[in-house]
Design a protein around this motif. Structure first.
Motif, mmCIF file in Angstrom:
data_model
loop_
_atom_site.group_PDB
_atom_site.id
_atom_site.type_symbol
_atom_site.label_atom_id
_atom_site.label_comp_id
_atom_site.label_asym_id
_atom_site.label_seq_id
_atom_site.Cartn_x
_atom_site.Cartn_y
_atom_site.Cartn_z
ATOM 1 N N ILE A 95 0.852 -1.198 0.000
ATOM 2 C CA ILE A 95 0.000 0.000 0.000
ATOM 3 C C ILE A 95 0.886 1.244 0.000
ATOM 4 O O ILE A 95 0.622 2.213 -0.705
ATOM 5 N N LEU A 132 -2.657 7.520 -1.206
ATOM 6 C CA LEU A 132 -3.573 6.644 -0.489
ATOM 7 C C LEU A 132 -4.935 7.315 -0.368
ATOM 8 O O LEU A 132 -5.017 8.533 -0.222
ATOM 9 N N TYR A 173 -9.021 -4.346 3.027
ATOM 10 C CA TYR A 173 -7.866 -4.531 2.151
ATOM 11 C C TYR A 173 -7.122 -5.823 2.505
ATOM 12 O O TYR A 173 -6.803 -6.629 1.632
#
Length: 188
Positions: free
Chosen positions: A81, A87, A96
């Motif tokens: 990520i 983000l 996630y």
């Protein structure tokens, strides 16, 4: 096909380093990703021992225990990520992680906390703070741009978390001559 899980792979350079180790060891690979290498066949014990030694020399480690492997998969998902350019403010960590590891999140969270001594959420905050430090060192972005890129709802939210984790404000950190940082694989 066999999967080999490797600890301390946290960035694209780590992937290149592990690819090189496998190449030097004469081990064919199908795919190398953060934290894992897919090989077409299982390795012989002697080959695995040589691989383990070569990986350790470069700061990596073979993972054998299932629970440790699961924790590393969670960490690798969080590191992935952090490789994104920006983000989302509405990123839901549990959703996630569930897409990566389709198991009960509360069980994964408990395993992570007991193994690492920190919750998944706090670990992710630490990753974001280390990324903030990195971006502050470059001095190319304003704090508001950093907050936006890292999915914070406001500069105040980022500043508050930064001060709680680092012990000083981002502005004070930016003024330091030597800016201390931690590598992602050392975070606890």
């Amino acid at each position: 096909m066999s999967e080999i899980l490797i600890k301390n792979m946290v960035c694209p350079r780590c992937i290149m380093a592990v690819e090189k180790i496998f190449e030097d060891q004469g081990i064919a690979v199908d795919k190398v990703e953060l934290g894992k290498v897919s090989v077409p066949v299982s390795l012989a014990k002697e080959t695995e021992k040589n691989l383990e030694k070569a990986l350790q020399e470069m700061g990596f480690e073979l993972l054998r225990e299932k629970q440790i492997q699961t924790v590393e998969r969670i960490k690798n998902a969080l590191h992935a990520i952090m490789q994104q350019e920006e983000l989302s403010t509405d990123l839901n960590l549990s959703d996630y992680i569930h897409t990566i590891i389709p198991e009960d999140y509360s069980g994964l969270s408990h395993l992570f906390s007991t193994t690492m001594g920190i919750t998944i959420e706090k670990y992710f905050i630490h990753l974001k703070i280390e990324k903030t430090k990195e971006l502050l060192c470059y001095q190319e972005l304003q704090l508001s741009e950093i907050a936006w890129r890292l999915g914070y709802s406001s500069v105040q939210h980022l500043s508050s978390q930064f001060k709680k984790v680092v012990g000083m404000t981002p502005s004070a950190y930016k003024k330091l001559k030597d800016k201390p940082r931690e590598s992602w694989d050392q975070l606890k």
